[in-house]
Write a protein that holds these residues in place. Structure first.
Motif, PDB file in Angstrom:
ATOM      1  N   GLU B 201      24.834  33.753   1.284  1.00 45.34           N
ATOM      2  CA  GLU B 201      25.396  33.338   0.085  1.00 45.34           C
ATOM      3  C   GLU B 201      24.470  32.175  -0.457  1.00 45.34           C
ATOM      4  O   GLU B 201      24.144  31.970  -1.687  1.00 45.34           O
ATOM      5  CB  GLU B 201      26.673  32.816   0.480  1.00 45.34           C
ATOM      6  CG  GLU B 201      27.405  32.399  -0.724  1.00 45.34           C
ATOM      7  CD  GLU B 201      28.876  31.644  -0.643  1.00 45.34           C
ATOM      8  OE1 GLU B 201      29.240  31.960   0.706  1.00 45.34           O
ATOM      9  OE2 GLU B 201      29.483  31.247  -1.426  1.00 45.34           O
ATOM     10  N   THR B 202      23.783  31.354   0.545  1.00 41.78           N
ATOM     11  CA  THR B 202      22.903  30.225   0.423  1.00 41.78           C
ATOM     12  C   THR B 202      21.703  30.795  -0.356  1.00 41.78           C
ATOM     13  O   THR B 202      21.032  30.538  -1.347  1.00 41.78           O
ATOM     14  CB  THR B 202      22.656  29.585   1.385  1.00 41.78           C
ATOM     15  OG1 THR B 202      23.715  29.286   2.269  1.00 41.78           O
ATOM     16  CG2 THR B 202      21.700  28.308   1.231  1.00 41.78           C
ATOM     17  N   GLU B 203      21.145  31.985   0.277  1.00 43.90           N
ATOM     18  CA  GLU B 203      20.124  32.872  -0.270  1.00 43.90           C
ATOM     19  C   GLU B 203      20.061  33.199  -1.777  1.00 43.90           C
ATOM     20  O   GLU B 203      19.270  33.539  -2.624  1.00 43.90           O
ATOM     21  CB  GLU B 203      19.536  33.708   0.554  1.00 43.90           C
ATOM     22  CG  GLU B 203      18.861  33.339   2.093  1.00 43.90           C
ATOM     23  CD  GLU B 203      18.085  34.136   2.706  1.00 43.90           C
ATOM     24  OE1 GLU B 203      17.212  35.022   2.124  1.00 43.90           O
ATOM     25  OE2 GLU B 203      18.273  34.592   4.020  1.00 43.90           O
ATOM     26  N   VAL B 204      21.383  33.792  -1.708  1.00 46.54           N
ATOM     27  CA  VAL B 204      21.804  34.422  -3.085  1.00 46.54           C
ATOM     28  C   VAL B 204      21.645  33.085  -4.207  1.00 46.54           C
ATOM     29  O   VAL B 204      21.212  33.428  -5.303  1.00 46.54           O
ATOM     30  CB  VAL B 204      23.276  34.833  -3.066  1.00 46.54           C
ATOM     31  CG1 VAL B 204      23.425  35.471  -4.532  1.00 46.54           C
ATOM     32  CG2 VAL B 204      23.163  36.238  -2.313  1.00 46.54           C
ATOM     33  N   GLN B 205      22.320  32.032  -3.875  1.00 46.25           N
ATOM     34  CA  GLN B 205      22.200  30.913  -4.791  1.00 46.25           C
ATOM     35  C   GLN B 205      20.768  30.426  -5.163  1.00 46.25           C
ATOM     36  O   GLN B 205      20.369  30.275  -6.219  1.00 46.25           O
ATOM     37  CB  GLN B 205      22.874  29.848  -4.235  1.00 46.25           C
ATOM     38  CG  GLN B 205      24.601  29.918  -4.476  1.00 46.25           C
ATOM     39  CD  GLN B 205      25.364  28.956  -3.533  1.00 46.25           C
ATOM     40  OE1 GLN B 205      24.789  28.208  -2.913  1.00 46.25           O
ATOM     41  NE2 GLN B 205      26.651  29.112  -3.355  1.00 46.25           N
ATOM     42  N   GLN B 206      19.835  30.635  -3.968  1.00 50.01           N
ATOM     43  CA  GLN B 206      18.563  30.147  -4.418  1.00 50.01           C
ATOM     44  C   GLN B 206      17.932  30.874  -5.178  1.00 50.01           C
ATOM     45  O   GLN B 206      17.105  30.769  -6.173  1.00 50.01           O
ATOM     46  CB  GLN B 206      17.796  29.977  -3.059  1.00 50.01           C
ATOM     47  CG  GLN B 206      18.101  28.904  -2.099  1.00 50.01           C
ATOM     48  CD  GLN B 206      17.540  29.034  -0.815  1.00 50.01           C
ATOM     49  OE1 GLN B 206      16.861  29.964  -0.312  1.00 50.01           O
ATOM     50  NE2 GLN B 206      17.781  28.103  -0.048  1.00 50.01           N
ATOM     51  N   LEU B 207      18.024  32.301  -5.132  1.00 48.44           N
ATOM     52  CA  LEU B 207      17.617  33.361  -5.950  1.00 48.44           C
ATOM     53  C   LEU B 207      18.016  33.415  -7.340  1.00 48.44           C
ATOM     54  O   LEU B 207      16.945  33.239  -8.080  1.00 48.44           O
ATOM     55  CB  LEU B 207      18.125  34.666  -5.457  1.00 48.44           C
ATOM     56  CG  LEU B 207      17.310  35.700  -4.352  1.00 48.44           C
ATOM     57  CD1 LEU B 207      18.126  37.059  -4.122  1.00 48.44           C
ATOM     58  CD2 LEU B 207      16.060  35.906  -4.785  1.00 48.44           C
ATOM     59  N   GLN B 208      19.286  32.805  -7.515  1.00 51.81           N
ATOM     60  CA  GLN B 208      19.782  32.839  -8.923  1.00 51.81           C
ATOM     61  C   GLN B 208      18.918  31.668  -9.626  1.00 51.81           C
ATOM     62  O   GLN B 208      18.772  31.726 -10.606  1.00 51.81           O
ATOM     63  CB  GLN B 208      21.371  32.322  -8.801  1.00 51.81           C
ATOM     64  CG  GLN B 208      22.187  33.480  -8.220  1.00 51.81           C
ATOM     65  CD  GLN B 208      22.602  34.484  -9.061  1.00 51.81           C
ATOM     66  OE1 GLN B 208      21.659  35.123  -9.614  1.00 51.81           O
ATOM     67  NE2 GLN B 208      23.779  35.227  -9.109  1.00 51.81           N
ATOM     68  N   GLN B 209      18.902  30.584  -8.797  1.00 50.83           N
ATOM     69  CA  GLN B 209      18.072  29.453  -9.563  1.00 50.83           C
ATOM     70  C   GLN B 209      16.649  29.598  -9.533  1.00 50.83           C
ATOM     71  O   GLN B 209      15.888  28.718 -10.375  1.00 50.83           O
ATOM     72  CB  GLN B 209      18.584  28.085  -8.634  1.00 50.83           C
ATOM     73  CG  GLN B 209      19.850  27.789  -8.710  1.00 50.83           C
ATOM     74  CD  GLN B 209      20.480  26.793  -7.612  1.00 50.83           C
ATOM     75  OE1 GLN B 209      19.629  26.429  -6.886  1.00 50.83           O
ATOM     76  NE2 GLN B 209      21.899  27.067  -7.715  1.00 50.83           N
TER      77      GLN B 209
END
Lengths: 175, 620
Positions: B201-209
């Protein structure tokens, strides 16, 4: 009494008279017949040969009865050896199958584990038994015979009332 | 050559010859009588047995075979029998007889002496099991007695001594379910994909940003996205596997509780039978009336078949060369080998038979005629089944046709017997002694067809009988003095035609006996209509008492299962949902990136085109 008769006669021929090869041959025939179940075609043939040739009959019957008891004792060994030979060695099964289909073969009862096992044992031991007995008789006559005859034990036995009784009975039967 | 030996052999041959001449016949006779006796289970006697080796023939003046069930009667008795043996097979120790004709066999003759012999009791075999099972099924049919109408059932004392099995079974099922739930709970507790999902989930958020300014950035992001998708799919696979295992275990738990109603029914039936207030169904009437009549001959046939299987063994038994560990001393074990010709050790190729029952009243007597072929102790070697075709006819009447085969040529023995008769007179048939029921049946013209099939131990037996006119007779002292006897007398005296269908089928451990007749429904309805009120009430009360004890346990157990099921399913669904959500986000990001890549590709192509155009313009 029947058996004592053969022992007595056998002991007599050991001392003198018959030639060692004829006694040994008779003994070997009796050995083969005694070790194997009696009612088979091969035993009938062996006994026929024994009757028709000049082998010593007393030694035939002595060996037959003596080894009849041995056969009873080692029967389980015969069964195992016979079973192994008839059922477990795959390479010779075709041979047994062919023999099974021969005329007269069923009368030999070769497919019985005890008959097969005992016959093999008897066959293997027959040659050493023949030569052993022949040599034994010669050695016995040359050395042990007289010594045993004159030994204290034999004299004691001969002097015993049991032996005298036996001789009386024996002579009654034989005369 | 020893002259004396030759003489000795000659004397021996003479002695053997003389012994053969004087003793062999007696020895053979004795041997056959002994073997026959042990096969039949009663005396077998032969008169004047003669074996001639010169003519290879055998003859005897009389053969008597005692009926083992009535040792003062013969099963059959023959007159003079003579036959010849084939010479060729004898040198192979085989006895082959081409044809024997036995005329004037008399059945059921009286014996002058008792034919009983002492036979050591054998261990009960599968036929005994079948017989006991069938007899038990017949005995299970309720007995008609006056108590059925007016007995008072003491429910309190009955229930006090009865242990309701369903309660224990429910508790046991619940305990098993509890163990399963604990195991599942532990599995779920050890399975913690949440930590991995948090990281993803954290990695997904980083990807999004993440800002993507150039092509290398874009490609790096694509790689990270692919890795995330891979990780998520692995978790999803794991979750699915766990879900499937949980679902399987939960199904198993639920399945064990579906039998509760059966357990309650079993308890109810047990109490009913204890109180002797069984149901009175049409099927039960059939068994009660004709059960013994059907079962007795079936068991008898099975006993004969078992005997045939023993003395005509199938190939499997015949070629069984497994080592006997301890055969009797000096007897050994015979090892069998394949036989090339089709001559077994004993073969009777054809037996022609002509027999008649021995009755003073010749109108009651019947005669049997027919052939039996392929009687051998080695059916596999002979390669053909034993077949027979006989016709049995009462004097001046139509005949019964009995045909069949005993096929023991393959590894599985198969026997088939068919009986057909039309227009025959059955006469008197004894029925079992039961209260209020007739004890005999007289049938005039009958039509019968029976088909008996046995493959290994699986039985398929069907019989159809139609008889008209019929007359049921009661014992002389059975007067219609009460309700039940009035009903039975009335019903049976009204019956003119009897239609009976019976069947026994299945393996020994699951035999089904079904008997139905046109009398069943009529009698069952009439009996039911007068069944005692107290019995009806007792039944309802027993049911209520059982339900009273079982229902609360049942409810609790089912609730317990439902709660745990919902909790465990909820937990695993929650994880599954979380994985799906993350996967959806990453998949969306993947699509976005794919769009970006397409855009970059288009821009690159356009840029290249522009540069090419510029080059051409400069040249011109």
């Amino acid at each position: 009494m029947f058996f004592l008769k053969f022992i007595s006669k056998f002991i007599k021929v050991l001392h003198a008279g018959e030639s060692p090869p004829l006694i040994a041959a008779g003994f070997t025939m009796g050995f083969v017949v005694g070790l194997t179940p009696l009612l088979t075609l091969q035993n009938v043939l062996i006994l026929l040969i024994a009757f028709l040739t000049k082998v010593n009959l007393a030694s035939v019957f002595f060996a037959m009865f003596a080894f009849g008891f041995v056969a009873y004792l080692i029967d389980p060994l015969y069964h195992s050896l016979g079973y192994y030979t008839l059922a477990e060695i795959q390479n010779i099964k075709p041979l047994w199958t062919a023999v099974y289909n021969w005329p007269v073969a069923p009368y030999t009862r070769f497919n019985n584990t005890v008959v097969m096992g005992s016959f093999l044992v008897a066959l293997v031991l027959a040659v050493p038994v023949y030569f052993g007995v022949r040599k034994g008789i010669v050695a016995y006559r040359a050395t042990f015979g007289k010594r045993i005859e004159n030994s204290k034990i034999v004299k004691a036995i001969k002097g015993s009332s049991l032996y005298k009784w036996y001789v009386r009975i024996r002579d009654l039967e034989w005369n | 050559m020893r002259r004396n030996g030759l003489i000795g052999i000659a004397i021996l041959v003479l002695l053997v010859g003389a012994a053969w001449y004087f003793l062999t016949d007696a020895l053979f006779e004795r041997q056959i009588e002994d073997v026959g006796g042990s096969v039949v289970g009663a005396k077998v006697e032969i008169d004047n047995f003669e074996l001639s080796l010169t003519g290879l023939s055998v003859s005897l003046d009389r053969l008597q075979v005692t009926d083992p069930n009535d040792t003062w009667t013969n099963l059959f008795e023959t007159g003079r029998v003579a036959f010849e043996m084939e010479a060729g097979p004898l040198i192979r120790k085989k006895v082959v007889v081409n044809e024997v004709a036995i005329e004037d066999v008399r059945l059921g003759t009286k014996r002058e002496t008792d034919g009983k012999i002492d036979i050591p009791e054998e261990e009960p075999g599968w036929v005994d099991e079948v017989a006991n099972d069938l007899k038990a099924q017949v005995a299970d049919a309720p007995v008609l007695n006056l108590g059925i109408l007016k007995q008072k059932v003491n429910i309190d004392s009955l229930m006090a001594t009865f242990d309701i099995q369903a309660v224990g079974k429910i508790d046991s099922a619940r305990a098993n379910a509890e163990t399963t739930f604990q195991r599942l709970q532990q599995t779920l507790a050890e399975f913690k994909p949440q930590d991995d999902l948090k990281k993803i989930e954290t990695e997904v958020q980083q990807l999004q940003q993440q800002e993507i300014s150039n092509l290398p950035d874009l490609l790096r992001t694509v790689d990270r996205t692919k890795k995330l998708i891979g990780n998520l799919n692995a978790i999803k696979k794991d979750v699915e596997a766990k879900k499937s295992k949980v679902s399987f275990d939960l199904k198993q738990v639920s399945a064990s509780f579906t039998h509760i109603d059966d357990w309650v029914r079993d308890d109810f039936n047990s109490v009913k039978s204890k109180a002797n207030i069984g149901e009175f169904s049409a099927q039960n009437v059939g068994k009660m009336l004709f059960g013994d009549v059907v079962v007795r001959p079936t068991v008898q046939v099975l006993q004969y078949v078992e005997l045939a299987r023993k003395y005509m063994p199938v190939a499997q038994q015949f070629l069984a060369n497994g080592k006997q560990e301890k055969p009797p001393r000096l007897k050994g074990q015979d090892i069998r080998f394949p036989i090339f010709n089709n001559k077994p050790e004993f073969l009777l190729e054809k037996l022609t038979l002509s027999a008649a029952t021995n009755q003073a009243d010749t109108s009651q007597a019947f005669s049997v005629r027919g052939d039996i072929a392929g009687v051998t102790n080695q059916p596999r070697v002979y390669g053909q089944p034993l077949i027979f075709g006989l016709s049995a006819s009462p004097a001046g009447r139509n005949s019964y046709e009995v045909s069949g085969s005993f096929d023991h040529t393959q590894e599985t023995p198969v026997e088939r017997i068919r009986i057909k008769a039309s227009g025959v007179r059955l006469g008197k048939i004894e029925l079992p002694q039961r209260n209020f029921l007739p004890n005999s049946l007289f049938a005039e013209t009958s039509k019968i067809s029976a088909d008996f099939g046995l493959a290994d131990r699986s039985l398929e037996f069907k019989v159809n009988l139609t008889a008209n006119p019929v007359e049921f007779r009661f014992a002389e002292d059975a007067k219609p003095e009460n309700a039940i006897s009035r009903i039975t007398h009335e019903v049976f005296s009204s019956i003119q035609t009897l239609s009976l269908t019976a069947g026994i089928s299945g393996p020994p451990d699951g035999l089904r006996l079904q008997i139905s007749s046109n009398i069943d429904n009529v009698l069952a309805q009439r009996i039911k209509s007068v069944l005692g009120k107290s019995v009806k009430q007792a039944r309802a009360e027993i049911r209520r008492r059982i339900d009273e004890k079982v229902e609360p346990r049942k409810r609790q157990a089912l609730q317990f299962v439902a709660d745990n099921r919902a909790r465990i399913t909820g937990e695993i669904d929650k994880v599954s949902k979380l994985v799906d959500e993350q996967l959806a986000v990453v998949e969306a990001k993947k699509k976005e990136l794919e769009g970006e890549i397409e855009k970059k590709k288009d821009e690159g192509v356009k840029d290249a085109k522009d540069k090419l155009k510029g080059l051409f313009k400069k040249k011109n």
